[in-house]
Design a protein around this motif. Sequence first.
Motif, PDB file in Angstrom:
ATOM      1  N   ALA A  60      29.711 -41.432  17.692  1.00 37.66           N
ATOM      2  CA  ALA A  60      30.675 -42.076  18.593  1.00 37.66           C
ATOM      3  C   ALA A  60      29.951 -42.801  19.723  1.00 37.66           C
ATOM      4  CB  ALA A  60      31.631 -41.027  19.158  1.00 37.66           C
ATOM      5  N   LEU A  61      28.899 -42.183  20.267  1.00 36.62           N
ATOM      6  CA  LEU A  61      28.137 -42.848  21.329  1.00 36.62           C
ATOM      7  C   LEU A  61      27.451 -44.107  20.826  1.00 36.62           C
ATOM      8  CD1 LEU A  61      26.557 -39.783  23.138  1.00 36.62           C
ATOM      9  CD2 LEU A  61      28.276 -41.344  24.045  1.00 36.62           C
ATOM     10  N   ALA A  62      26.900 -44.049  19.626  1.00 40.57           N
ATOM     11  CA  ALA A  62      26.232 -45.229  19.070  1.00 40.57           C
ATOM     12  C   ALA A  62      27.223 -46.364  18.866  1.00 40.57           C
ATOM     13  CB  ALA A  62      25.554 -44.872  17.750  1.00 40.57           C
ATOM     14  N   LEU A  63      28.411 -46.043  18.358  1.00 42.24           N
ATOM     15  CA  LEU A  63      29.417 -47.089  18.158  1.00 42.24           C
ATOM     16  C   LEU A  63      29.893 -47.650  19.495  1.00 42.24           C
ATOM     17  CD1 LEU A  63      31.497 -45.490  15.278  1.00 42.24           C
ATOM     18  CD2 LEU A  63      29.933 -47.436  15.127  1.00 42.24           C
ATOM     19  N   ARG A  64      30.048 -46.777  20.496  1.00 44.55           N
ATOM     20  CA  ARG A  64      30.478 -47.230  21.815  1.00 44.55           C
ATOM     21  C   ARG A  64      29.414 -48.137  22.449  1.00 44.55           C
ATOM     22  NH1 ARG A  64      31.767 -42.459  25.495  1.00 44.55           N
ATOM     23  NH2 ARG A  64      32.940 -41.901  23.646  1.00 44.55           N
ATOM     24  N   LEU A  65      28.141 -47.766  22.298  1.00 47.02           N
ATOM     25  CA  LEU A  65      27.068 -48.602  22.844  1.00 47.02           C
ATOM     26  C   LEU A  65      27.008 -49.955  22.145  1.00 47.02           C
ATOM     27  CD1 LEU A  65      24.187 -46.054  23.394  1.00 47.02           C
ATOM     28  CD2 LEU A  65      25.463 -47.299  25.135  1.00 47.02           C
ATOM     29  N   ARG A  66      27.206 -49.939  20.833  1.00 49.25           N
ATOM     30  CA  ARG A  66      27.186 -51.198  20.081  1.00 49.25           C
ATOM     31  C   ARG A  66      28.337 -52.096  20.520  1.00 49.25           C
ATOM     32  NH1 ARG A  66      26.849 -50.367  13.938  1.00 49.25           N
ATOM     33  NH2 ARG A  66      24.811 -49.654  14.566  1.00 49.25           N
ATOM     34  N   ALA A  67      29.526 -51.505  20.730  1.00 50.29           N
ATOM     35  CA  ALA A  67      30.682 -52.292  21.172  1.00 50.29           C
ATOM     36  C   ALA A  67      30.462 -52.822  22.587  1.00 50.29           C
ATOM     37  CB  ALA A  67      31.946 -51.439  21.122  1.00 50.29           C
TER      38      ALA A  67
END
Length: 114
Positions: A60-67
């Motif tokens: 979830a953190l990786a997806l949030r950082l990518r977004a």
Amino acid sequence: MSMPFPLPVWLPGWIPLAVMLPVLLYVLVFLLMPFSVFGVKGRLDQIEGRLDEIQGDIRALALRLRARAAAEAGVAEAGVAEEAGDEGAFAGAAPPRRPRAPHERAEPRLGPPR
């Protein structure tokens, strides 16, 4: 000390003890082994569940950082879902896995199906 089988006369008296001691220790280890294994399955299941939670948090953190990186660059990232509470999951991503019950095992069972 009487032996169940005759030993040669030239054999020193400490040799049978030197041979029997490792054999007796080996037998003792096999007798005590089940007691060292009790309770391990439950602890391993708890550790596995916690590891699944940590991996989900990292995902979830990786997806949030990518977004966030895409938003800062001013480019709309392809495949990012716009629904609220989706945490930036990709449209083609697999659905989130349901949490396992404590009695449920992750590995395949080798026995007959229930």
